[in-house]
Design an enzyme around this catalytic site. Structure first.
Site, short mmCIF file in Angstrom:
data_model
loop_
_atom_site.label_atom_id
_atom_site.label_comp_id
_atom_site.label_asym_id
_atom_site.label_seq_id
_atom_site.Cartn_x
_atom_site.Cartn_y
_atom_site.Cartn_z
N TRP A 60 97.13 2.30 58.08
CA TRP A 60 95.69 2.53 58.28
C TRP A 60 94.89 1.83 57.19
CZ3 TRP A 60 94.23 3.26 62.88
CH2 TRP A 60 95.03 3.98 63.78
N ASP A 92 89.61 8.02 53.65
CA ASP A 92 89.96 8.26 55.04
C ASP A 92 90.90 9.47 55.04
OD1 ASP A 92 90.97 8.33 57.60
OD2 ASP A 92 91.63 6.23 57.65
N LYS A 151 93.23 14.59 64.94
CA LYS A 151 94.42 15.05 64.25
C LYS A 151 94.27 16.54 63.90
CE LYS A 151 95.27 10.58 64.23
NZ LYS A 151 94.68 9.43 63.57
C1 LIG Z 1 94.27 8.08 63.56
C2 LIG Z 1 93.79 7.47 62.31
C3 LIG Z 1 92.77 6.50 62.30
C4 LIG Z 1 92.16 5.92 63.56
O1 LIG Z 1 91.41 6.84 64.25
P1 LIG Z 1 90.61 6.36 65.57
O2 LIG Z 1 89.91 7.60 65.97
O3 LIG Z 1 91.64 5.92 66.57
O4 LIG Z 1 89.70 5.28 65.21
C5 LIG Z 1 92.37 6.01 61.08
N1 LIG Z 1 92.90 6.45 59.94
C6 LIG Z 1 93.89 7.37 59.90
C7 LIG Z 1 94.44 7.83 58.60
C8 LIG Z 1 94.36 7.92 61.09
O5 LIG Z 1 95.33 8.85 61.07
#
Ligand SMILES: *Cc1c(COP(=O)(O)O)cnc(C)c1O
Length: 359
Positions: A102, A171, A195
């Protein structure tokens, strides 16, 4: 009805009580005679749903009045671009700590918008650790420093948040609400909902107020944090149902004892699974012990030709979505808040059984 044990990395398991409540309220939301799906986002009913979701989220993480909380669309991926567009000028330098897939995407996107300096990376270690803070080469006067607190694919987690001079941007998509966070140490936190928060299609952004309102010239309104903040995230039609469902999840986390309780459960769940892996000669966890994620647990079988049989047997027992990401291989069990301790027990039991028979 039988509910499976769902170890999906995302969209992921939701608390059963939340799904039941959404089901019970689906046709007639609390006597209004219509569904949340059918409601104007400007209605008093929805404004109440939105405000109480935000209030509960703020309470759960202890977010002060000096931060905006935004409920937006575009996922965490869109934030890869919004962060540099809003927090940096084109010629500025932003530091990135690179700990997995990511982070790779965040860096790639930001590189089009700002000078990216990768201040530390564990790429040489195949992203199996967090580089020690003593090795970070931070830029003086960087516009911000970006970390991915939990790498969902590699299963690498920051167990301590770093102190950096620049505003810290995180993030937190795959760990938000799984543990207490001192939000005041961050300039900005973002998390895709699918998540640990709710359905896909929603991203929650927590941004310190003094960092919003500095979007570079030419930034479209819909990509400007200050515009969304001024409109209470209703600059355009927000993802109303996802916001409502997130609100039900926040209320559930509160009722279960808050993020401190989620952290205790996460430690027990992940502890049990890693202990089972450690105790076996058949399963291996690739990540350095100190940096192992409590949310996403990748592991491999001693013989990869048994992967398909392992997954088929898991499926038969109602253990779903254990296949690892193609970039890592093997298995990955995601243990978000809604994954129960019983689910982990069932997984560990199956792993031991499989090893005894095929290992
Ligand atoms: C799932 C995830 C993303 C991407 O999320 P989207 O909603 O598909 O844009 C980005 N960063 C992390 C750490 C993730 O687990």
């Amino acid at each position: 009805m039988t509910r499976a044990f769902n170890f999906s990395p995302g969209p992921a398991a939701l608390p059963e009580a939340v799904l039941e409540q959404a089901q019970a309220e689906l046709l007639d939301y609390r006597g209004t005679g219509h569904s949340v799906l059918e409601m104007s986002h400007r209605s008093s009913e929805f404004i109440e749903i939105a405000a109480s979701a935000e209030a509960d989220f703020r309470e759960l993480l202890g977010i002060g009045g000096d931060y905006h909380v935004l409920f937006l669309q575009g996922g965490a991926t869109q934030q890869f671009a919004l962060v540099p567009m809003n927090l940096a000028a084109a010629g500025d330098t932003a530091d990135y700590i690179h700990t997995g897939s990511w982070g790779t995407k965040a860096i790639k996107e930001a590189s089009q918008l700002v000078r990216v300096h990768v201040a530390a990376s564990s790429e040489k270690q195949s992203f199996t650790c967090v580089p020690p803070a003593s090795e970070w080469r931070l830029t003086p006067n960087a516009a911000y420093c970006h970390i991915t607190t939990n790498e969902t694919i590699g299963g690498v987690q920051f167990h301590d948040y770093p102190d950096v001079g620049a505003p810290l941007v995180a993030d937190m998509s795959s760990e938000i609400l799984s543990r207490p966070v001192d939000v005041s140490r961050f300039g900005l936190i973002y998390a895709g909902a699918q998540k640990n928060i709710g359905p896909a299609g929603l991203v929650v952004v927590v941004v310190r107020k003094d960092l919003a309102g500095k979007a570079r010239p030419g930034t479209p309104s819909i990509l400007d944090y200050a515009v969304h903040a001024a409109e209470d995230s209703m600059f355009n039609t927000p993802p109303t149902f996802a916001w409502y469902l997130a609100g039900l999840v926040f209320a559930w986390v509160k009722a279960e004892g808050g993020v401190a309780e989620m952290a205790r459960r996460s430690a027990r769940k992940a502890g049990r699974l890693y202990a089972a892996i450690e105790a076996s000669n058949f399963y291996t966890a690739p990540v350095a012990k100190a940096d192992r994620s409590l949310m996403n647990v990748p592991f491999t079988l001693a013989d990869a030709t048994l992967d398909a049989a392992f997954l088929a047997g898991a499926e038969e027992r109602g253990l779903k979505n254990l296949k690892g990401h193609r970039s890592v291989g093997g298995m990955r069990a995601s243990l978000y808040n809604a994954v129960t301790e019983a689910a982990v027990d069932a997984l560990v039991g199956y792993m031991q059984e499989f090893e005894a028979e095929r290992g």
